[in-house]
Design a protein around this motif. Structure first.
Motif, mmCIF file in Angstrom:
data_model
loop_
_atom_site.group_PDB
_atom_site.id
_atom_site.type_symbol
_atom_site.label_atom_id
_atom_site.label_comp_id
_atom_site.label_asym_id
_atom_site.label_seq_id
_atom_site.Cartn_x
_atom_site.Cartn_y
_atom_site.Cartn_z
ATOM 1 N N TYR A 1 -8.387 11.466 2.606
ATOM 2 C CA TYR A 1 -8.801 11.947 1.230
ATOM 3 C C TYR A 1 -8.075 11.353 -0.007
ATOM 4 O O TYR A 1 -8.245 10.952 -1.033
ATOM 5 C CB TYR A 1 -8.955 13.381 1.263
ATOM 6 N N TYR A 2 -6.609 11.809 0.230
ATOM 7 C CA TYR A 2 -5.683 11.424 -0.539
ATOM 8 C C TYR A 2 -5.345 9.921 -0.800
ATOM 9 O O TYR A 2 -4.563 9.629 -2.173
ATOM 10 C CB TYR A 2 -4.294 12.452 -0.377
ATOM 11 N N LEU B 1 -6.884 14.765 5.694
ATOM 12 C CA LEU B 1 -6.154 14.690 4.404
ATOM 13 C C LEU B 1 -5.539 13.386 3.546
ATOM 14 O O LEU B 1 -5.756 13.150 2.541
ATOM 15 C CB LEU B 1 -5.255 15.995 4.147
ATOM 16 N N ALA C 1 -1.695 14.936 3.376
ATOM 17 C CA ALA C 1 -1.689 15.232 1.900
ATOM 18 C C ALA C 1 -0.473 14.292 1.342
ATOM 19 O O ALA C 1 -0.656 14.014 -0.138
ATOM 20 C CB ALA C 1 -1.950 16.607 1.492
ATOM 21 N N ASN D 1 -14.655 15.504 -0.155
ATOM 22 C CA ASN D 1 -13.618 16.712 -0.126
ATOM 23 C C ASN D 1 -14.445 17.745 0.108
ATOM 24 O O ASN D 1 -13.703 18.448 1.086
ATOM 25 C CB ASN D 1 -12.767 16.576 -1.785
ATOM 26 N N ARG E 1 -8.175 9.801 -3.737
ATOM 27 C CA ARG E 1 -8.305 10.727 -4.588
ATOM 28 C C ARG E 1 -7.791 10.117 -6.350
ATOM 29 O O ARG E 1 -8.316 10.391 -7.093
ATOM 30 C CB ARG E 1 -7.830 12.188 -4.116
ATOM 31 N N ASN F 1 1.692 18.283 -3.085
ATOM 32 C CA ASN F 1 1.626 18.374 -1.697
ATOM 33 C C ASN F 1 2.825 18.643 -0.880
ATOM 34 O O ASN F 1 2.888 19.376 0.062
ATOM 35 C CB ASN F 1 0.952 16.964 -1.197
ATOM 36 N N TYR G 1 -3.687 25.363 -2.328
ATOM 37 C CA TYR G 1 -3.788 24.953 -0.964
ATOM 38 C C TYR G 1 -2.944 25.125 0.218
ATOM 39 O O TYR G 1 -3.089 24.994 1.318
ATOM 40 C CB TYR G 1 -4.090 23.165 -1.019
ATOM 41 N N ASP H 1 -0.412 14.288 -6.902
ATOM 42 C CA ASP H 1 -0.710 14.887 -5.687
ATOM 43 C C ASP H 1 0.545 14.887 -4.993
ATOM 44 O O ASP H 1 0.571 15.692 -4.119
ATOM 45 C CB ASP H 1 -1.634 13.880 -5.342
ATOM 46 N N GLY I 1 -2.314 19.192 7.429
ATOM 47 C CA GLY I 1 -2.970 18.463 6.415
ATOM 48 C C GLY I 1 -1.939 18.311 5.331
ATOM 49 O O GLY I 1 -2.186 17.453 4.522
#
Length: 426
Positions: free
Chosen positions: A29-30, A26, A155, A120, A33, A276, A334, A272, A151
């Protein structure tokens, strides 16, 4: 009956490594993103159907390849291959962003949007399939909410790293950071594979070595012919409809409010980060308690109710309220919905876990994105405004909660070990 520990002694290693694994996935990805999301804001929601159409086509091309890997290789081999593929893709973008002054911004943005979206879908999807194959249903109810916190931590770390580094190292540097995090995730995969060999699932001792037969179209056909899988697919589509409408509204707000790419990236990272953090709070205070004591059904229903209430407020307040709606609904999606929804797959067979789940989490999801954004533009052309979009999304959210409750109580699912709630209370 003696009280049962939330985490058994022999499970601690697997939980810690799985926590670290999900953190790396995560965070990777973040980190990137917000770069993808600021590109959406730059072109506006009217262009999203083009982005999602390209993503859907890429998903259709890559999903059969994923299915072929599943059919040919053992889990401990094909899962790292998936991650290596995305590391290679990340590295390939580095020189493109370094030479972005010579490349059409819209073309580069479209390509990166597709890559980030497919990243993702596949990387996170394969993580939960991997977890569902390591643990049985009883373990999933106890351990998945804890593992999901990894995660949540990743995140939070991801957008924080983006905010801290974007002006110092640029986009190319962020891609290097993301690649290193994915490499760490591969190390975790190997460690978990070794653990599962020492602690196989009771009654399924060769699960770690099993090769799952079939392919991508096996998952598609199973989804179409199985009433339970059609319900899962519909549940995914309804949740996606809510998230995509909010994403489109947020992109338009960001594009109209923040004039520069840096400002839009910072805004996207802030959304985000807040979402998160709230997601982690929900997992600690709500999700685990609901799933351990009552199973996934109340969590799925709660997610639908929260989204419906936030959208009702959006129809009234409009404007900047979209940022708050995005934060809360993402956190619920999520932090509440995903752990509950994914835990349902521990109660179906291995073929379904790896083929049908992947088909639903990838192709069905991106098809939903394309349909929703195309419908969004069509309705806007007919004169629909923000309150109307909020009302339609609120209907989808309520339906998601109801269908989620029914799906969790489906007789087609394997029985759960109902004594866990009693054990926790004794």
């Amino acid at each position: 009956m003696p009280k049962r520990s939330a985490i058994q002694r022999h499970e601690w290693f697997a939980v810690v490594v799985a926590f670290a694994y999900f953190f790396c996935v995560l965070a990777a990805y973040y980190v990137v993103r917000p770069v993808r999301d600021q590109l959406s804001a730059a072109v506006g929601s009217t262009q999203l159907p083009i982005f999602y159409a390209a993503t859907f086509v890429a998903t259709l091309v890559l999903a059969p390849l994923f299915g072929a890997l599943v059919a040919r290789f053992q889990r401990r081999r094909f899962v790292p291959i998936v991650y290596l593929f995305f590391i290679a893709g990340m590295i390939a973008f580095i020189p493109l962003f370094r030479a972005q002054h010579a490349i059409d911004a819209r073309l580069l943005g479209s390509a990166f949007f597709v890559y980030g979206s497919v990243f993702n879908l596949f990387v996170v999807s394969v993580f939960w399939s991997f977890m569902a194959d390591l643990f049985d249903a009883e373990q999933a109810r106890r351990l998945f909410p804890v593992i999901a916190l990894g995660g949540a931590a990743g995140a939070i770390a991801g957008p924080a790293l983006t905010k801290a580094l974007v002006f110092a190292v640029g986009v190319a540097g962020l891609l290097v950071v993301s690649s290193l995090l994915l490499g760490s995730a591969i190390a975790c995969i190997f460690a978990l594979s070794r653990w599962s060999q020492r602690h196989p699932v009771a009654g399924d001792e060769r699960r770690n070595e099993r090769v799952i037969g079939g392919g991508f179209w096996t998952g598609a056909m199973e989804t179409l012919k199985s009433p339970l899988m059609r319900r899962f697919a519909l549940l995914m589509l309804l949740g996606d409809a809510v998230g995509t409408v909010i994403y489109a509204l947020l992109a338009d707000y960001s594009g109209a409010t923040f004039p520069t790419p840096e400002a839009r990236t910072n805004f996207a990272a802030s959304i985000d980060l807040c979402a998160n953090i709230l997601q982690a709070v929900l997992q600690v205070s709500v999700t685990r308690a609901l799933m351990v004591r009552f199973g996934p059904a109340p969590a799925l229903a709660l997610d639908g109710a929260v989204k419906a209430l936030m959208l009702a407020a959006l129809a009234i307040f409009t404007g900047p309220w979209i940022a708050i709606v995005a934060v809360v609904t993402r956190a619920s999606a999520y932090g509440v919905f995903k752990p509950a929804f994914d835990s349902l797959y521990t109660r179906v067979d291995a073929e379904t876990r790896y083929k049908t789940k992947n088909f639903i989490d990838t192709s069905v999801w991106r098809f939903g994105d394309l349909v929703v954004t195309s419908g969004f533009n069509l309705l806007r052309g007919l004169g629909a405004t923000l309150p109307g979009f909020a009302a339609l999304a609120m209907l989808a959210a309520g339906s998601s909660g109801w269908i989620g409750w029914r799906a969790a109580h489906s007789k087609a699912l394997a029985p759960e070990q109902k004594d866990i709630a009693t054990a926790e209370q004794t």
